[in-house]
Design a protein around this motif. Structure first.
Motif, PDB file in Angstrom:
ATOM      1  N   ASP A 149       0.788  -1.149   0.005  1.00 55.65           N
ATOM      2  CA  ASP A 149      -0.066   0.003   0.057  1.00 55.65           C
ATOM      3  C   ASP A 149       0.843   1.300  -0.092  1.00 55.65           C
ATOM      4  O   ASP A 149       0.508   2.254  -0.617  1.00 55.65           O
ATOM      5  N   ILE A 150       2.086   1.247   0.627  1.00 53.09           N
ATOM      6  CA  ILE A 150       3.020   2.313   0.901  1.00 53.09           C
ATOM      7  C   ILE A 150       4.195   1.979   0.233  1.00 53.09           C
ATOM      8  O   ILE A 150       4.890   0.953   0.657  1.00 53.09           O
ATOM      9  N   ILE A 151       4.834   2.719  -0.778  1.00 51.11           N
ATOM     10  CA  ILE A 151       6.366   2.414  -1.112  1.00 51.11           C
ATOM     11  C   ILE A 151       7.138   3.714  -1.051  1.00 51.11           C
ATOM     12  O   ILE A 151       6.731   4.622  -1.549  1.00 51.11           O
ATOM     13  N   TYR A 152       8.494   3.339  -0.554  1.00 54.01           N
ATOM     14  CA  TYR A 152       9.264   4.258  -0.738  1.00 54.01           C
ATOM     15  C   TYR A 152      10.352   3.918  -1.313  1.00 54.01           C
ATOM     16  O   TYR A 152      10.874   2.938  -1.220  1.00 54.01           O
ATOM     17  N   LEU A 153      10.796   4.955  -2.155  1.00 53.02           N
ATOM     18  CA  LEU A 153      11.880   5.019  -3.022  1.00 53.02           C
ATOM     19  C   LEU A 153      12.913   5.882  -2.325  1.00 53.02           C
ATOM     20  O   LEU A 153      13.098   6.991  -2.464  1.00 53.02           O
ATOM     21  N   VAL A 154      14.089   5.038  -1.934  1.00 50.16           N
ATOM     22  CA  VAL A 154      14.970   5.933  -1.183  1.00 50.16           C
ATOM     23  C   VAL A 154      16.114   6.258  -1.268  1.00 50.16           C
ATOM     24  O   VAL A 154      17.301   6.117  -0.909  1.00 50.16           O
ATOM     25  N   GLY A 185      -3.165   2.746  -6.546  1.00 48.45           N
ATOM     26  CA  GLY A 185      -3.581   3.208  -5.476  1.00 48.45           C
ATOM     27  C   GLY A 185      -2.777   2.996  -4.566  1.00 48.45           C
ATOM     28  O   GLY A 185      -2.663   3.697  -3.395  1.00 48.45           O
ATOM     29  N   ALA A 186      -1.300   2.688  -4.610  1.00 48.96           N
ATOM     30  CA  ALA A 186      -0.177   2.592  -4.054  1.00 48.96           C
ATOM     31  C   ALA A 186       0.186   4.095  -3.752  1.00 48.96           C
ATOM     32  O   ALA A 186       0.426   5.009  -4.645  1.00 48.96           O
ATOM     33  N   THR A 187       0.526   4.423  -2.418  1.00 45.49           N
ATOM     34  CA  THR A 187       1.329   5.793  -2.054  1.00 45.49           C
ATOM     35  C   THR A 187       2.647   5.575  -2.167  1.00 45.49           C
ATOM     36  O   THR A 187       3.278   4.907  -1.514  1.00 45.49           O
ATOM     37  N   ILE A 188       3.177   6.254  -3.050  1.00 47.03           N
ATOM     38  CA  ILE A 188       4.726   6.137  -3.440  1.00 47.03           C
ATOM     39  C   ILE A 188       5.372   7.604  -2.986  1.00 47.03           C
ATOM     40  O   ILE A 188       4.872   8.600  -3.764  1.00 47.03           O
ATOM     41  N   THR A 189       6.523   7.456  -2.557  1.00 46.03           N
ATOM     42  CA  THR A 189       7.283   8.711  -2.074  1.00 46.03           C
ATOM     43  C   THR A 189       8.793   8.310  -2.304  1.00 46.03           C
ATOM     44  O   THR A 189       9.445   7.476  -2.268  1.00 46.03           O
ATOM     45  N   TYR A 190       9.157   9.463  -3.428  1.00 44.23           N
ATOM     46  CA  TYR A 190      10.346   9.243  -3.796  1.00 44.23           C
ATOM     47  C   TYR A 190      11.390  10.241  -3.054  1.00 44.23           C
ATOM     48  O   TYR A 190      11.352  11.461  -3.149  1.00 44.23           O
ATOM     49  N   ILE A 191      12.202   9.711  -2.280  1.00 42.93           N
ATOM     50  CA  ILE A 191      13.161  10.427  -1.463  1.00 42.93           C
ATOM     51  C   ILE A 191      14.442  10.637  -2.399  1.00 42.93           C
ATOM     52  O   ILE A 191      15.065   9.474  -2.600  1.00 42.93           O
ATOM     53  N   ALA A 192      14.864  11.851  -2.913  1.00 44.14           N
ATOM     54  CA  ALA A 192      16.032  11.978  -3.519  1.00 44.14           C
ATOM     55  C   ALA A 192      17.334  11.449  -2.996  1.00 44.14           C
ATOM     56  O   ALA A 192      17.592  11.721  -1.744  1.00 44.14           O
ATOM     57  N   GLY A 193      18.253  11.048  -3.597  1.00 40.41           N
ATOM     58  CA  GLY A 193      19.585  10.839  -2.922  1.00 40.41           C
ATOM     59  C   GLY A 193      20.615  11.720  -3.749  1.00 40.41           C
ATOM     60  O   GLY A 193      20.273  12.860  -4.375  1.00 40.41           O
ATOM     61  N   ASN A 194      22.017  11.252  -3.746  1.00 44.59           N
ATOM     62  CA  ASN A 194      22.871  12.293  -4.549  1.00 44.59           C
ATOM     63  C   ASN A 194      23.136  11.744  -5.873  1.00 44.59           C
ATOM     64  O   ASN A 194      23.503  12.705  -6.697  1.00 44.59           O
ATOM     65  N   HIS A 195      23.029  10.576  -6.211  1.00 41.90           N
ATOM     66  CA  HIS A 195      22.829  10.437  -7.734  1.00 41.90           C
ATOM     67  C   HIS A 195      21.738  10.993  -8.584  1.00 41.90           C
ATOM     68  O   HIS A 195      21.710  11.083  -9.648  1.00 41.90           O
ATOM     69  N   HIS A 214       4.046  16.169  -7.479  1.00 44.55           N
ATOM     70  CA  HIS A 214       3.682  14.908  -7.943  1.00 44.55           C
ATOM     71  C   HIS A 214       3.902  14.465  -9.568  1.00 44.55           C
ATOM     72  O   HIS A 214       3.766  15.369 -10.303  1.00 44.55           O
ATOM     73  N   PHE A 215       4.759  13.315  -9.790  1.00 42.06           N
ATOM     74  CA  PHE A 215       4.707  12.928 -10.941  1.00 42.06           C
ATOM     75  C   PHE A 215       3.998  11.602 -11.050  1.00 42.06           C
ATOM     76  O   PHE A 215       4.322  10.356 -10.741  1.00 42.06           O
ATOM     77  N   GLY A 216       3.059  11.534 -11.745  1.00 40.26           N
ATOM     78  CA  GLY A 216       2.109  10.358 -12.167  1.00 40.26           C
ATOM     79  C   GLY A 216       1.893   9.611 -10.764  1.00 40.26           C
ATOM     80  O   GLY A 216       1.598   8.244 -10.711  1.00 40.26           O
ATOM     81  N   GLY A 217       1.473  10.219  -9.924  1.00 42.15           N
ATOM     82  CA  GLY A 217       1.252   9.693  -8.570  1.00 42.15           C
ATOM     83  C   GLY A 217       2.364   9.592  -7.484  1.00 42.15           C
ATOM     84  O   GLY A 217       2.087   9.138  -6.270  1.00 42.15           O
ATOM     85  N   ILE A 218       3.478   9.748  -8.036  1.00 46.18           N
ATOM     86  CA  ILE A 218       4.575   9.437  -6.984  1.00 46.18           C
ATOM     87  C   ILE A 218       4.951  10.979  -6.464  1.00 46.18           C
ATOM     88  O   ILE A 218       5.364  12.027  -7.486  1.00 46.18           O
ATOM     89  N   VAL A 219       5.422  11.221  -5.235  1.00 47.77           N
ATOM     90  CA  VAL A 219       5.545  12.716  -4.716  1.00 47.77           C
ATOM     91  C   VAL A 219       7.059  12.640  -4.502  1.00 47.77           C
ATOM     92  O   VAL A 219       7.457  11.617  -3.887  1.00 47.77           O
TER      93      VAL A 219
END
Length: 260
Positions: A28-33, A66-76, A87-92
């Protein structure tokens, strides 16, 4: 579900493994770290095969469903930091986030490069180290190919070196301590990060430290079960006859678990 350090745009990215993992796991919740896209390498030379595009499409499909996806920015992929809150296509996009687990714990989610003194104080050295890492990944690909020809399972030379070279071990320990301290300053129960490609779940006193690993060397992700328990999952080979869509996981070679 927590995924980091995919490095799409680099030849070392194991996109096929991640696509297969995402077929078998849903949340339900996805983090892109952080470091999902490798802007450093894309600036040097363009590399974007269809499998890298498929990873993006698979994540966007999960967001549409319906998944809540958060994109945490890194150095690359630091270019994404200028789009915090967009928000990009439902990804914040965000620089950091606070995740509350099913059992009520509050966890700081952050890539972790902010606590890498080389990245921030000697950027030229960080780029030099990135080139050295490319060389290690080349050796890794050669070793992987030879093991495939010999019918042996996947094994990461670079991970082995990281765990056995004293300076690398010391750096990992220092990084973990700094992230645990940041969790205390943020008045949370723990921290989930990436950056150093070393998947682990450890307690530092009263703080839980969780690193998601990567999809370049170890092919790992962290999932939260429905009771709040955190677990590292490793997906080091593509399963045959994978379904097109994820399902409520059953036992598949002891590698598939339920994620909240």
């Amino acid at each position: 579900m927590f995924i980091s350090d995919v490095h799409l745009g680099s030849k070392a990215a194991k996109a096929e493994f991640l696509i297969d993992f995402l077929r078998y796991h849903d949340a339900d919740i996805i983090y892109l770290v952080g470091d999902i896209v490798d802007g450093w390498r894309l600036r040097r030379s363009w590399h974007w095969p269809q499998s890298h595009n498929d990873v993006v499409q698979k994540l966007l499909r999960k967001a549409r469903k319906g998944a809540t996806i958060t994109y945490i920015a890194g150095n690359h992929d630091e270019f994404a930091r200028q789009f915090q809150g967009v928000h990009f296509g439902g990804i914040v996009v965000a620089d950091r986030a606070i995740h509350e687990t099913a059992d009520g714990k509050r966890l700081l989610v952050i890539h972790g490069d902010q606590f890498d003194t080389v990245v921030h104080n000697a950027r030229w050295l960080a780029y030099l180290g990135d080139h050295a890492y490319d060389a290690a990944m080349l050796v890794n690909r050669v070793v992987t190919r030879l093991r495939q020809l010999l019918g042996l399972p996947y094994w990461s030379f670079s991970s082995w070196a990281k765990h056995n070279v004293k300076k690398a071990v010391n750096f990992i320990g220092s990084f973990q301590t700094m992230l645990a301290d940041e969790a205390r300053r943020s008045h949370v129960d723990g921290v989930i990060c990436g950056h150093i490609h070393h998947a682990v779940i450890e307690n530092f006193g009263d703080v839980q430290y969780i690193n998601t690993g990567d999809w370049v060397e170890s092919c790992t992700a962290v999932v939260e079960h429905f009771d709040g328990r955190m677990e590292i999952l490793t997906w080091a080979q593509v399963l045959p006859e994978a379904p097109d869509e994820p399902f409520i996981p059953l036992l598949i070679e002891d590698r598939v678990g339920q994620a909240a």
